[in-house]
Design a protein around this motif. Structure first.
Motif, PDB file in Angstrom:
ATOM      1  N   THR A   1      36.227   1.687  73.794  1.00 14.79           N
ATOM      2  CA  THR A   1      35.483   1.888  72.552  1.00 14.79           C
ATOM      3  C   THR A   1      34.780   3.236  72.560  1.00 14.79           C
ATOM      4  OG1 THR A   1      35.167  -0.499  72.325  1.00 14.79           O
ATOM      5  CG2 THR A   1      33.706   0.931  71.065  1.00 14.79           C
ATOM      6  N   VAL A   2      34.144   3.585  73.700  1.00 16.35           N
ATOM      7  CA  VAL A   2      33.459   4.878  73.790  1.00 16.35           C
ATOM      8  C   VAL A   2      34.477   6.013  73.719  1.00 16.35           C
ATOM      9  CG1 VAL A   2      31.999   6.338  75.225  1.00 16.35           C
ATOM     10  CG2 VAL A   2      31.582   3.875  75.132  1.00 16.35           C
TER      11      VAL A   2
ATOM     12  N   ARG B   1      37.170  -2.178  65.586  1.00 20.94           N
ATOM     13  CA  ARG B   1      36.337  -3.243  65.027  1.00 20.94           C
ATOM     14  C   ARG B   1      34.899  -3.141  65.541  1.00 20.94           C
ATOM     15  NH1 ARG B   1      34.027  -7.690  66.319  1.00 20.94           N
ATOM     16  NH2 ARG B   1      34.748  -7.556  68.471  1.00 20.94           N
ATOM     17  N   GLU B   2      34.727  -2.885  66.829  1.00 19.37           N
ATOM     18  CA  GLU B   2      33.385  -2.752  67.385  1.00 19.37           C
ATOM     19  C   GLU B   2      32.658  -1.548  66.786  1.00 19.37           C
ATOM     20  OE1 GLU B   2      33.702  -2.613  71.603  1.00 19.37           O
ATOM     21  OE2 GLU B   2      34.253  -4.730  71.820  1.00 19.37           O
ATOM     22  N   LEU B   3      33.362  -0.443  66.604  1.00 15.48           N
ATOM     23  CA  LEU B   3      32.733   0.746  66.030  1.00 15.48           C
ATOM     24  C   LEU B   3      32.329   0.506  64.574  1.00 15.48           C
ATOM     25  CD1 LEU B   3      35.050   3.520  67.528  1.00 15.48           C
ATOM     26  CD2 LEU B   3      32.709   2.955  68.221  1.00 15.48           C
ATOM     27  N   GLU B   4      33.145  -0.239  63.818  1.00 12.38           N
ATOM     28  CA  GLU B   4      32.777  -0.574  62.443  1.00 12.38           C
ATOM     29  C   GLU B   4      31.574  -1.499  62.415  1.00 12.38           C
ATOM     30  OE1 GLU B   4      35.495  -1.365  59.137  1.00 12.38           O
ATOM     31  OE2 GLU B   4      37.115  -1.096  60.572  1.00 12.38           O
TER      32      GLU B   4
ATOM     33  N   ASN C   1      23.555  10.102  73.119  1.00 14.57           N
ATOM     34  CA  ASN C   1      23.504   9.281  74.333  1.00 14.57           C
ATOM     35  C   ASN C   1      23.692   7.800  74.012  1.00 14.57           C
ATOM     36  OD1 ASN C   1      23.147  11.439  76.024  1.00 14.57           O
ATOM     37  ND2 ASN C   1      20.915  11.244  76.117  1.00 14.57           N
ATOM     38  N   ARG C   2      23.271   7.417  72.825  1.00 19.04           N
ATOM     39  CA  ARG C   2      23.445   6.027  72.398  1.00 19.04           C
ATOM     40  C   ARG C   2      24.920   5.625  72.413  1.00 19.04           C
ATOM     41  NH1 ARG C   2      21.533   3.885  66.412  1.00 19.04           N
ATOM     42  NH2 ARG C   2      22.585   1.858  66.442  1.00 19.04           N
ATOM     43  N   LEU C   3      25.792   6.585  72.115  1.00 20.13           N
ATOM     44  CA  LEU C   3      27.228   6.309  72.146  1.00 20.13           C
ATOM     45  C   LEU C   3      27.810   6.554  73.535  1.00 20.13           C
ATOM     46  CD1 LEU C   3      29.900   5.658  70.738  1.00 20.13           C
ATOM     47  CD2 LEU C   3      30.063   8.077  70.099  1.00 20.13           C
ATOM     48  N   ALA C   4      27.472   7.692  74.134  1.00 17.27           N
ATOM     49  CA  ALA C   4      28.057   8.031  75.430  1.00 17.27           C
ATOM     50  C   ALA C   4      27.669   7.021  76.511  1.00 17.27           C
ATOM     51  CB  ALA C   4      27.617   9.436  75.840  1.00 17.27           C
TER      52      ALA C   4
END
Length: 253
Positions: A28-29, A65-68, A17-20
């Motif tokens: 990004t999601v 970049r945001e995911l890294e 849920n932290r990602l979704a």
């Protein structure tokens, strides 16, 4: 809203849920969900992602970049077959998890270096070039502290400073200790910033090799005199100088 749920036993992906429910860019999601749904070994370069999504390179690069930065992705530089430097990408279902080595590892195909999400800053004039030894040292830091999982961009940025330490005569063990000893219990920022500060603040002076020592004459061993049993220095057993003089020999007789 009412959920209509169907039990799935294959071809599905579990998302935290932290990602979704992540606030911010939907791109990004979506990119993260797509990457987590892919099998191991699938390419996730900007070109490969642009072939799947309708968004352009800029939006995809910003999403990566945001995911890294948040720890969902890690790009790690490793040495592949025949000494070739390759890039492996690790996708985390939760940031900060320790990657598990597969029981039967297979050599993954080398992944092309990603296109930079932002323009890379030029290397300052006179700065040391990154060496494979420096890249490997930074890549292995997470073995000392699992929180020191660095992205490819962070490793590439820090490597010239590590190379400078090596050029100044600092052994790799000393550099690793300087970067990993007495770390704070919690990081309030990306660990790469802390490492960069330590590499600058603790930079050692240039060490010169000690001057060569002059050759010393060989030490003559001690012998026990066959006449008086006193110790004297000689290459081989026998009599001391006093016992070899005519006067001492006459008295002994």
């Amino acid at each position: 809203m009412i959920h209509i749920r169907t039990r799935q036993t294959s071809h599905f992906t579990v998302l935290a849920n932290r990602l979704a429910q992540r606030a911010g860019s939907a791109v990004t999601v979506g990119v993260a969900a797509y990457i987590l749904s892919l099998p191991d070994g699938a390419p996730i370069t900007i070109a490969a992602l642009c072939a799947h999504f309708a968004e352009g390179k800029k939006a995809i690069a910003e999403a990566l970049r945001e995911l890294e930065d948040e720890g969902w992705l890690e790009r790690r530089i490793e040495r592949g077959p025949r000494g070739r430097i390759i890039t492996r990408t690790f996708a985390y279902d939760l940031p900060g998890a320790v990657p598990q080595e597969p029981t039967a590892p297979q050599e993954a195909a080398p992944e092309p270096s990603p296109e930079p999400a932002v323009p890379a800053s030029p290397t300052p004039e006179g700065a040391a070039e990154a060496t494979p030894e420096a890249l490997g040292l930074l890549t292995r830091l997470h073995q000392r502290d699992h929180r020191l999982l660095l992205s490819e961009r962070e490793i590439t940025t820090l490597a010239p400073a590590v190379t400078e330490w090596l050029d100044r005569g600092a052994p790799p063990q000393e550099i690793t200790a300087a970067l990993t000893d007495s770390l704070p219990a919690r990081f309030n920022r990306r660990p790469a910033r802390l490492l960069a500060h330590r590499l600058t603040a603790l930079r050692p002076p240039t060490r010169t090799a000690p001057p060569p020592q002059p050759d010393r004459p060989p030490v003559v061993p001690l012998q026990n005199c066959d006449g008086c049993d006193r110790a004297f220095r000689a290459e081989r057993p026998g009599r001391c100088l006093s016992c070899r003089t005519p006067e001492r020999s006459h008295l002994a007789a």
